[in-house]
Design a protein around this motif. Structure first.
Motif, PDB file in Angstrom:
ATOM      1  N   SER A  15       0.842  -1.199   0.000  1.00  0.00           N
ATOM      2  CA  SER A  15       0.000   0.000   0.000  1.00  0.00           C
ATOM      3  C   SER A  15       0.873   1.243   0.000  1.00  0.00           C
ATOM      4  O   SER A  15       2.085   1.175   0.244  1.00  0.00           O
ATOM      5  CB  SER A  15      -0.940  -0.006   1.213  1.00  0.00           C
ATOM      6  OG  SER A  15      -0.201  -0.089   2.412  1.00  0.00           O
ATOM      7  N   ILE A  71       1.235   5.604   0.881  1.00  0.00           N
ATOM      8  CA  ILE A  71       0.816   6.873   1.487  1.00  0.00           C
ATOM      9  C   ILE A  71       1.410   8.002   0.652  1.00  0.00           C
ATOM     10  O   ILE A  71       2.623   8.062   0.458  1.00  0.00           O
ATOM     11  CB  ILE A  71       1.288   7.000   2.947  1.00  0.00           C
ATOM     12  CG1 ILE A  71       0.656   5.908   3.808  1.00  0.00           C
ATOM     13  CG2 ILE A  71       0.937   8.374   3.510  1.00  0.00           C
ATOM     14  CD1 ILE A  71       1.164   5.880   5.245  1.00  0.00           C
ATOM     15  N   LYS A 126      -9.446   2.560  -5.257  1.00  0.00           N
ATOM     16  CA  LYS A 126      -8.342   2.160  -4.378  1.00  0.00           C
ATOM     17  C   LYS A 126      -7.819   3.340  -3.555  1.00  0.00           C
ATOM     18  O   LYS A 126      -7.011   3.151  -2.648  1.00  0.00           O
ATOM     19  CB  LYS A 126      -7.197   1.573  -5.206  1.00  0.00           C
ATOM     20  CG  LYS A 126      -7.550   0.265  -5.904  1.00  0.00           C
ATOM     21  CD  LYS A 126      -6.393  -0.230  -6.746  1.00  0.00           C
ATOM     22  CE  LYS A 126      -6.767  -1.528  -7.473  1.00  0.00           C
ATOM     23  NZ  LYS A 126      -5.668  -2.007  -8.336  1.00  0.00           N
ATOM     24  N   ILE A 170     -10.148   2.637   5.273  1.00  0.00           N
ATOM     25  CA  ILE A 170      -8.719   2.321   5.152  1.00  0.00           C
ATOM     26  C   ILE A 170      -8.363   1.170   6.080  1.00  0.00           C
ATOM     27  O   ILE A 170      -7.672   0.219   5.691  1.00  0.00           O
ATOM     28  CB  ILE A 170      -7.875   3.566   5.487  1.00  0.00           C
ATOM     29  CG1 ILE A 170      -8.138   4.689   4.481  1.00  0.00           C
ATOM     30  CG2 ILE A 170      -6.391   3.213   5.490  1.00  0.00           C
ATOM     31  CD1 ILE A 170      -7.678   6.059   4.965  1.00  0.00           C
ATOM     32  N   GLY A 184      -9.097  -2.235   4.922  1.00  0.00           N
ATOM     33  CA  GLY A 184      -8.388  -2.698   3.740  1.00  0.00           C
ATOM     34  C   GLY A 184      -9.107  -2.428   2.438  1.00  0.00           C
ATOM     35  O   GLY A 184      -8.780  -3.025   1.411  1.00  0.00           O
ATOM     36  N   GLN A 243      -6.067   1.099  -0.886  1.00  0.00           N
ATOM     37  CA  GLN A 243      -4.635   0.758  -0.844  1.00  0.00           C
ATOM     38  C   GLN A 243      -3.730   1.986  -0.985  1.00  0.00           C
ATOM     39  O   GLN A 243      -2.527   1.892  -0.797  1.00  0.00           O
ATOM     40  CB  GLN A 243      -4.290  -0.236  -1.962  1.00  0.00           C
ATOM     41  CG  GLN A 243      -4.859  -1.631  -1.755  1.00  0.00           C
ATOM     42  CD  GLN A 243      -6.341  -1.715  -2.060  1.00  0.00           C
ATOM     43  OE1 GLN A 243      -6.790  -1.286  -3.122  1.00  0.00           O
ATOM     44  NE2 GLN A 243      -7.113  -2.248  -1.129  1.00  0.00           N
ATOM     45  N   VAL A 279      -3.537   6.086   0.235  1.00  0.00           N
ATOM     46  CA  VAL A 279      -4.094   7.188   1.017  1.00  0.00           C
ATOM     47  C   VAL A 279      -3.382   8.469   0.615  1.00  0.00           C
ATOM     48  O   VAL A 279      -2.145   8.544   0.628  1.00  0.00           O
ATOM     49  CB  VAL A 279      -3.935   6.955   2.528  1.00  0.00           C
ATOM     50  CG1 VAL A 279      -4.354   8.191   3.305  1.00  0.00           C
ATOM     51  CG2 VAL A 279      -4.762   5.761   2.970  1.00  0.00           C
ATOM     52  N   ALA A 339      -2.117   7.110   8.642  1.00  0.00           N
ATOM     53  CA  ALA A 339      -3.235   6.336   8.082  1.00  0.00           C
ATOM     54  C   ALA A 339      -3.101   4.855   8.438  1.00  0.00           C
ATOM     55  O   ALA A 339      -2.001   4.296   8.392  1.00  0.00           O
ATOM     56  CB  ALA A 339      -3.282   6.507   6.571  1.00  0.00           C
ATOM     57  N   LEU A 399      -3.196   2.066   7.144  1.00  0.00           N
ATOM     58  CA  LEU A 399      -2.940   1.126   6.059  1.00  0.00           C
ATOM     59  C   LEU A 399      -2.132  -0.063   6.561  1.00  0.00           C
ATOM     60  O   LEU A 399      -1.278   0.078   7.438  1.00  0.00           O
ATOM     61  CB  LEU A 399      -2.155   1.813   4.938  1.00  0.00           C
ATOM     62  CG  LEU A 399      -2.923   2.677   3.944  1.00  0.00           C
ATOM     63  CD1 LEU A 399      -1.947   3.441   3.078  1.00  0.00           C
ATOM     64  CD2 LEU A 399      -3.853   1.840   3.084  1.00  0.00           C
ATOM     65  N   LYS A 400      -2.382  -1.198   5.968  1.00  0.00           N
ATOM     66  CA  LYS A 400      -1.595  -2.389   6.276  1.00  0.00           C
ATOM     67  C   LYS A 400      -0.591  -2.619   5.151  1.00  0.00           C
ATOM     68  O   LYS A 400      -0.823  -2.278   4.007  1.00  0.00           O
ATOM     69  CB  LYS A 400      -2.521  -3.605   6.422  1.00  0.00           C
ATOM     70  CG  LYS A 400      -3.511  -3.478   7.576  1.00  0.00           C
ATOM     71  CD  LYS A 400      -4.457  -4.668   7.619  1.00  0.00           C
ATOM     72  CE  LYS A 400      -5.430  -4.570   8.794  1.00  0.00           C
ATOM     73  NZ  LYS A 400      -6.347  -3.416   8.661  1.00  0.00           N
ATOM     74  N   VAL A 415       2.382  -1.291   4.339  1.00  0.00           N
ATOM     75  CA  VAL A 415       2.826  -0.085   3.628  1.00  0.00           C
ATOM     76  C   VAL A 415       4.171  -0.357   2.954  1.00  0.00           C
ATOM     77  O   VAL A 415       5.121  -0.814   3.588  1.00  0.00           O
ATOM     78  CB  VAL A 415       2.950   1.110   4.596  1.00  0.00           C
ATOM     79  CG1 VAL A 415       3.470   2.345   3.860  1.00  0.00           C
ATOM     80  CG2 VAL A 415       1.603   1.406   5.244  1.00  0.00           C
TER      81      VAL A 415
END
Length: 728
Positions: A244, A246, A269, A289, A292, A295, A297, A306, A308-309, A311
């Motif tokens: 993912s 950022i 996404k 977010i 999931g 993907q 941000v 954020a 997110l997983k 990253v």
């Protein structure tokens, strides 16, 4: 039965620890859940950090957490995000509760008030019912006149403080109404942007970033060199690898094209996360977010947190821009937090800029960061031709204006005749920037913070640009009652009037913080200018960042010296950046560009080198100045703000704090102060500052944390720590 260790919402450093409770309910309670607990008779919210199974005999005097006081049904944070919170808190000498409150949207924040946060998709608007302006305070007048300028209806969050709105509502001047709305990505207008073939220079940069051994890469590219396409293709590659992304931008409303390009390329996404969203929008996006469902941000400073997983890539566009630094506790800088998160998650960090901060460029120079460069514009176009206009030259102005020089006026007229567009920057808003009495010398200053008051023609009020104080324009001097007051300086409002007088046929738009306060209006102006509905765009520094206008061939600065007068070691760097960015707006498409820089300091190196877009020469010169003056990046800095209700108490408190630090006897440490900062009063408290400089802060920080935790308990004093401040 469980013993549960809870980190409370109290932000005091002295209470930055967990408190134990017991829980024996059937409802699930896990690590990183929010719970409500009884703390000294008060109901507070906290974060569960640990839980341990215990026997009934081990309960002792522990208080109980009841099932109905479990706020969440699933953990709000991942272990890596909580680890990040601890790293940030440790680096910036802040409490973990303070950092967690900055990381999360208000409606999910670990504080009791978050339970009242909006969770439904409604937007509250304000409607003006009575425009008579009778018996209104200056702040109420400001709100009413803002409503008049915007068709009598605006969003509540843009209208003013809740107390002002409440007072106006009780008088029957305004009313509130709610509009149901969809929340999130629908607000973004996606510009068509097909995937482009990278130029040889872009390909070299692209693969250089991917092959870099360092975790952080600095991408230095001249304005128009195609950094955005590299961001997009790096993001695409990260997604292909199951990672993912950022994508951070300095201010979300000032970089609409970046957001639009990502939305056009990656569609659903993409999630948007920034303070300009309503509370409900932030809530929806944050949860989307975390689940999931997105993907990528995109957001401003706080989007670095954020949820997110996995990253894989963190990008900071315009990494030099100072809005990445939060100017309230915990005073974090998004660039440094991005690097911290990158290390924790094994992600690549990319810093992009045409004018990198000296700190980032110095790290790249030493090999701490990888360094990749784009020296030419993507379409092969030459940079604009630049003329520096010396405002001390006799007869440089016409009789009609003492703000627009003859050469700049001629160039503006020439663009009008060709049907091309111009941009004119003046980094100072308002009409007159100061009011004084010519008889007694009284200056109209802000009673709250000591800043100068600026006159705004649009609503005929005096305003402080530092703290937001507002008062009506005075009829006379409060000291000697002289009715003939002298106006000093000028801002964008005054310059707009001159432009309209000089070029009555021109279609002129102004964009500054006053206009941009209503986000919808700012978006409309930028769209209309891009569509050719305006000939000239006049504004403050917000018009110099992140915009790409194909028909813009002339960029001008009305007064490039403004930033040089500020008492800051960064004044030259800020001026260089602003000159470079402004010049870079012109001639980005097929037509050639030209730029005019009006200044009283035509020989100043920041202006000369900014006009040339010669970052390398500026870097060498400014680094020598920083070395000689012992300024960052050659030293680390830390400021301590000590505030109290009286100036004497704040000075004594700061002096006592200095004595305690001196007792540490650290050889490398230099202490300056206490002294009075530029903004001497904040929230009714008098401020004094201690400035600490050292080549290594690792020995100082843990000892300083202990001192402040003890010292902060003293009555009547407020102490704040700003690690790596941008100013004193």
């Amino acid at each position: 039965m469980w013993r549960v260790d809870v980190l409370l919402e109290i932000v005091s450093r002295g209470l930055d620890r967990t408190f134990s409770y017991f829980y024996c309910g059937k409802k699930s309670l896990d690590i990183y859940f929010r719970v409500l607990v009884d703390f000294n008779g008060r109901s507070l919210m906290g974060f569960v950090l640990k839980k341990k199974e215990i026997s009934k005999e081990e309960i002792g005097d522990l208080k109980e957490i009841k099932e109905e006081n479990i706020v969440d049904e699933e953990p709000l944070l991942s272990p890596s995000l909580f680890q990040l919170a601890e790293v940030v808190a440790n680096y910036y000498l802040a409490s973990r509760a303070r950092v967690l409150q900055s990381m999360l949207p208000r409606s999910l924040s670990p504080r009791r008030s978050s339970l009242k946060g909006v969770k439904i998709a409604y937007e509250t608007y304000v409607k003006l019912l009575d425009d008579s302006e009778k018996d209104l305070s200056p702040k109420q007048l400001e709100c009413v006149r803002l409503l008049k300028e915007n068709n009598y209806e605006i969003r509540k969050k843009e209208a003013g403080s809740p107390s002002i709105l409440k007072a106006l509502s009780s008088k029957g001047v305004i009313s509130f109404f709610r509009v149901e709305k969809k929340r999130g990505l629908h607000r973004i207008k996606a510009f068509p942007h097909e995937k482009l073939e990278l130029t040889p220079a872009q390909k070299e940069a692209f693969f250089g970033i991917l092959k870099a051994k360092q975790d952080v890469t600095l991408l230095e590219g001249v304005t128009g060199s195609g950094k955005t396409e590299i961001y997009l293709q790096l993001s695409e590659k990260a997604l292909e690898e199951g990672k993912s992304v950022i994508m951070l931008v300095p201010e979300i409303n000032l970089t609409p094209q970046m957001v639009s390009y990502f939305a056009a390329r990656f569609h659903e996404k993409v999630a948007i996360l920034h303070s300009g969203l309503t509370e409900g929008e932030r809530y929806d996006e944050y949860r989307r977010i975390a689940k999931g469902e997105a993907q990528i941000v995109i957001g401003a400073r706080s989007a670095v947190f954020a949820p997110l997983k996995n990253v894989g890539l963190i990008i900071l566009d315009e990494e030099h821009v100072e809005s990445y630094k939060q100017e309230t506790a915990p005073f974090y800088h998004a660039r440094e937090v991005a690097i911290m998160r990158g290390k924790i998650e094994g992600a690549r960090v990319l810093l992009g800029s045409a004018t990198p901060s000296l700190e980032s460029r110095a790290r790249a120079h030493k090999g701490v960061y990888a360094f990749v460069e784009l020296k030419e514009r993507v379409n092969g176009k030459a940079l604009p031709k630049v003329r520096i206009l010396d405002l001390r030259t006799p007869d440089i102005f016409t009789k009609a204006s003492d703000k627009i020089s003859r050469p700049l006026l001629y160039a503006l007229k020439e663009r009008l005749e060709k049907g091309e567009q111009s941009l004119l920057l003046l980094n100072r808003r308002g009409y007159w920037t100061g009011i004084e009495c010519p008889d007694c010398g009284h200056l109209f200053m802000c009673p709250d913070c000591g800043g100068y008051l600026t006159y705004h023609m649009s609503d005929q009020l005096l305003k402080c640009h530092h703290c937001g104080y507002v008062e009506e324009y005075p009829e006379c001097c409060p000291q000697c009652h002289n009715t003939k007051l002298r106006r000093i300086g000028y801002g964008t409002e005054r310059l707009e009037r001159d432009l309209r007088d000089l070029l009555p046929e021109a279609r002129i738009a102004r964009l500054d913080r006053d206009v941009g306060r209503v986000s919808k209006k700012m978006e409309e102006i930028l769209e209309d200018f891009r569509a050719g509905k305006y000939d000239i765009l006049l504004g403050t520094q917000m018009i110099a960042k992140g915009h790409d206008f194909p028909n813009l061939t002339l960029a001008g600065m009305a007064l490039a010296d403004i930033g040089l007068a500020l008492p800051s070691y960064r004044s030259s760097e800020r001026t260089f950046n602003l000159v470079t960015q402004t010049v870079g707006r012109a001639g980005r498409s097929e037509k050639n560009g030209e730029a005019f820089i009006q200044t009283f300091n035509p020989e100043h190196y920041a202006i000369v080198l900014g006009a040339r877009q010669d970052y390398e020469a500026f870097f060498r010169y400014e680094m020598k100045m920083r070395h000689d003056n012992e300024e960052p990046p050659y030293v680390y800095m830390l400021t301590l703000y000590v505030s109290a209700k009286s100036e004497e108490r704040s000075f004594q408190g700061a002096s006592d704090l200095r004595a305690m630090i001196e007792e540490l006897k650290l050889n490398d440490l230099r202490i300056i102060g206490p002294f009075t900062p530029y903004i001497s009063v904040s929230q009714g408290l008098y401020r004094k500052v201690l400035l600490l400089k050292a080549r290594d802060m690792s020995r100082l920080k843990p000892k300083l944390k202990e001192i402040i935790e003890t010292y902060g308990q003293r009555g009547g004093l407020k102490t704040e720590v700003n690690v790596d401040p941008l100013d004193y």
